[in-house]
Design a protein around this motif. Sequence first.
Motif, PDB file in Angstrom:
ATOM      1  N   ASP A  53       0.934  -1.202  -0.077  1.00 43.79           N
ATOM      2  CA  ASP A  53       0.063  -0.087  -0.049  1.00 43.79           C
ATOM      3  C   ASP A  53       0.829   1.197   0.017  1.00 43.79           C
ATOM      4  O   ASP A  53       1.636   1.557   1.113  1.00 43.79           O
ATOM      5  CB  ASP A  53      -0.918   0.022   1.095  1.00 43.79           C
ATOM      6  CG  ASP A  53      -1.750   1.295   1.304  1.00 43.79           C
ATOM      7  OD1 ASP A  53      -1.839   1.800   0.173  1.00 43.79           O
ATOM      8  OD2 ASP A  53      -2.727   1.320   2.154  1.00 43.79           O
ATOM      9  N   ARG A  98     -14.371  -5.139  -1.887  1.00 45.35           N
ATOM     10  CA  ARG A  98     -13.245  -4.829  -0.965  1.00 45.35           C
ATOM     11  C   ARG A  98     -12.396  -6.062  -0.535  1.00 45.35           C
ATOM     12  O   ARG A  98     -12.901  -7.187  -0.709  1.00 45.35           O
ATOM     13  CB  ARG A  98     -13.811  -4.210   0.407  1.00 45.35           C
ATOM     14  CG  ARG A  98     -14.799  -5.054   1.073  1.00 45.35           C
ATOM     15  CD  ARG A  98     -15.450  -4.265   2.065  1.00 45.35           C
ATOM     16  NE  ARG A  98     -16.506  -4.902   2.695  1.00 45.35           N
ATOM     17  CZ  ARG A  98     -16.690  -5.509   4.030  1.00 45.35           C
ATOM     18  NH1 ARG A  98     -15.541  -5.353   4.825  1.00 45.35           N
ATOM     19  NH2 ARG A  98     -17.432  -6.337   4.297  1.00 45.35           N
ATOM     20  N   PRO A 102      -7.324  -6.071   3.936  1.00 39.85           N
ATOM     21  CA  PRO A 102      -6.857  -4.756   3.572  1.00 39.85           C
ATOM     22  C   PRO A 102      -6.151  -4.290   4.360  1.00 39.85           C
ATOM     23  O   PRO A 102      -5.548  -4.616   5.271  1.00 39.85           O
ATOM     24  CB  PRO A 102      -8.352  -3.909   3.909  1.00 39.85           C
ATOM     25  CG  PRO A 102      -9.019  -4.642   5.038  1.00 39.85           C
ATOM     26  CD  PRO A 102      -8.731  -6.117   4.680  1.00 39.85           C
ATOM     27  N   ASP A 146      -7.304   1.319   5.845  1.00 36.29           N
ATOM     28  CA  ASP A 146      -8.582   1.299   5.152  1.00 36.29           C
ATOM     29  C   ASP A 146      -9.787   1.400   6.206  1.00 36.29           C
ATOM     30  O   ASP A 146      -9.628   1.364   7.168  1.00 36.29           O
ATOM     31  CB  ASP A 146      -8.670   0.171   4.272  1.00 36.29           C
ATOM     32  CG  ASP A 146      -7.813   0.291   3.234  1.00 36.29           C
ATOM     33  OD1 ASP A 146      -7.635   1.269   2.640  1.00 36.29           O
ATOM     34  OD2 ASP A 146      -7.468  -0.988   2.550  1.00 36.29           O
ATOM     35  N   ALA A 165     -13.182  -1.706   7.325  1.00 32.68           N
ATOM     36  CA  ALA A 165     -12.185  -2.682   7.104  1.00 32.68           C
ATOM     37  C   ALA A 165     -12.784  -3.860   8.203  1.00 32.68           C
ATOM     38  O   ALA A 165     -13.309  -3.669   9.068  1.00 32.68           O
ATOM     39  CB  ALA A 165     -10.829  -2.735   7.786  1.00 32.68           C
ATOM     40  N   LEU A 184      -6.823   8.686   0.620  1.00 32.51           N
ATOM     41  CA  LEU A 184      -7.121   7.214   0.891  1.00 32.51           C
ATOM     42  C   LEU A 184      -8.034   6.632  -0.076  1.00 32.51           C
ATOM     43  O   LEU A 184      -8.221   5.413  -0.352  1.00 32.51           O
ATOM     44  CB  LEU A 184      -7.870   7.197   2.186  1.00 32.51           C
ATOM     45  CG  LEU A 184      -8.139   5.908   2.820  1.00 32.51           C
ATOM     46  CD1 LEU A 184      -6.920   5.155   3.067  1.00 32.51           C
ATOM     47  CD2 LEU A 184      -9.039   6.064   4.151  1.00 32.51           C
TER      48      LEU A 184
END
Length: 756
Positions: free
Chosen positions: A434, A542, A546, A550, A553, A718
């Motif tokens: 990420d 999703r 994650p 996030d 989640a 984000l």
Amino acid sequence: MTQSASQLPHEARSDADPLIDALLAEFVSSDASKRKQPPDLSASILAQLAAANHEQPLDTDDDADPVVDTLLAEFLPGEDNARSCPPDLTATILQRLAESADSKRNEFAEDADPVVDALLTEFVPVNPLKRKSPPDLVAPILAQSPNAAKQSSPSLPPIKASGGGLSIGRLVSILIAVAACLLAVVYLSGPEDLQNDPDDQSLIVAENVPDQPSPSELVESSSSDDPRVAIVDPVDNPPVMSDSGTPDLPRGIPLDSHNIASNTDPSPETAPDSVSPAPSTGESQAVTLVAAETAATVRDYWRTLGIQPTPDAAPAEIAARLNARLGIKLSEQALRDPQQLRELLAEASNAEQISKRWLALTTGNGVAVMDRPENAGLVNELSKSVSGKAKLDVTLVSLIDGSNQQSGQWYQAIGRRGSEGIATHLASISINADMRCVRCHDSHIGRSGTQDDYWSFVALVRNVVRRQDNRWVVAAQPATLKPTFYELLDGRQRMAVPKVSKYLLQSTEQMEDFQTWTKTLVGSDVLADSLVDSLWQLVHGRPLKPSPVDAFAPPVDGNLDRLHRQLADDLKANDFDVARTLALIIASPMAHRSVPDVLQGDAMLTSSEQERKEALELVQAFAAAVQTPTSSLDQRVEVAMRRVGGQFSPDDQGAILAQPIDGPRRSPKSLAEVDAGNASSFLQQLSVDFPGDEAALPVSWLRSIDDFELQVQHLVYLSGRNRVTPEITAAANRLKEESRSRESALSRIWWILRNE
């Protein structure tokens, strides 16, 4: 006339002592007539001395001392009846001896070792006659060690005893422990004629396993000059033979056994299945078993969290939901059979639709973009992997390293934001990294790394993936890499050296060569992890696991990690069979949940905010489903304004409704136009999960930021956007004014920014 020494002048006496003279003057009378004369013991002393020179009588003690006898005669009365008897100390002496014995026992008790005592009780017979003496292994050891004699020839220096020394109890314990250990080894070794056959004969290693040395080769290879290596004589220890006549090595496992699980996956199947459009019958059973194990893990996850999931949805509802997500039609029978589901997903037409949506998801484009003619070749290339004609890991790496003919088109799809966009998508797809937060600052949450990790990877991409003739091409990496400079929080510039950092690789070594890095991705765990998350997102909207930053989640639990690991291991073990992994995801109980009653129909109008919050918590844990129609950002803005009763100024209204974020200008449908043609009320369906007045922050780490504008900026980043547009700023300010709290305003802003 002779004078006594005391009468001589001081200077005339060599032994004069003024202190003694003072004492004599104090206590001894100067008048000699008044002084007491000592008894004349001359005769007694002479008699005793004379008797000492003659033979002693039989009853005379050998240790008689004339001086002591003289003193006794002086102070003890001559008559027996005049003497006082000494006290009887027998009882005192016996008591002291008993205390001394207890003290000795306590000393031994301190040296006691419960482990040694247990070993002695277990292995050493009480009767000494039944104890076996340990074998003398000195000669065999010396025979195997040619240098032992040379090493033992020099005399060893004497060992100096420590100040305290070893207690007797400690020494006895050590000796007994050594003997017990030797006896235990002899006992556990057992008779030579016993066989240790495993119950499961599939655990027995075949005699001629490829790349495995035979027993004789093991003996030969164990010969070395190192005296520390013990060699087992094959004549004295022949291998135990199984019923089939092959050597029985019960501690081994066959490398191709279908009954042995991997070291991380509790699944009973680890043998790779061949990837083909028509899988074998054996694979069908394996898919069913893996589906059952993943389902058990899901139920363990809910049970650990104390969650009661919603009932199973009707098969028609599940099929409609998957049709909206994947663009394919699935029969009710296929939903109940993972093997049939795998075959259906691998069909050419379905593989094409799945490939389009996976490419749209991973490249940040819409499905309509993937439907364009210029992307037909790219979609067809990915369809081969979904249908089982190619391995997805090999195909994906060929797109990254530029060896695939569709590589340029693939970089065109992920390169809309330049080199930074390419680097971000590459890191996400290939190594599940990420990179959203670390562009501007080091991340203090989760696994996102630092600014240097981000910019060093961007620098490597810039040196290899270049813009040429209005297209992206993968060029040869130059001998001298050009660094990239980035700005720190305090405004200073720092240089980033092109590389894939240790943190991104989760390794102790970094990589500075782009092609070398891409080769490590084939068949790798990180690529399997990343693909599982993207395939899960394709079905559920999703990722399964994650990033910690996030919003919305699922709750963290070891069973969720276990489920992720099971799917990733199965994907890797089966040559990255995408259709198989998708079948397992669809067959999971998490994909079969129904929508809570409070989130559908007229119940949404009468349910309380707390009831909707509890229902959405089930959705968050994949224990319930929620159905919201696809919408654009401007439609969600208008829904938010209607729900809070806010009004835009004419300028803001036109800006928001006319310009979707990060996309070309278009004239969107207003909610009035949508509602006019939809009797089921598009507005009601879209606002089913709209945050209420008591909504909490979408992510808890926003509390560390005080400024509202910075909080909105972080939410924009984000969501995957790279800038805060004036339209978003206007909507955020209006929501802040109309919401009861900043928390609910930020939650509603995130609801607007979410990607569909």
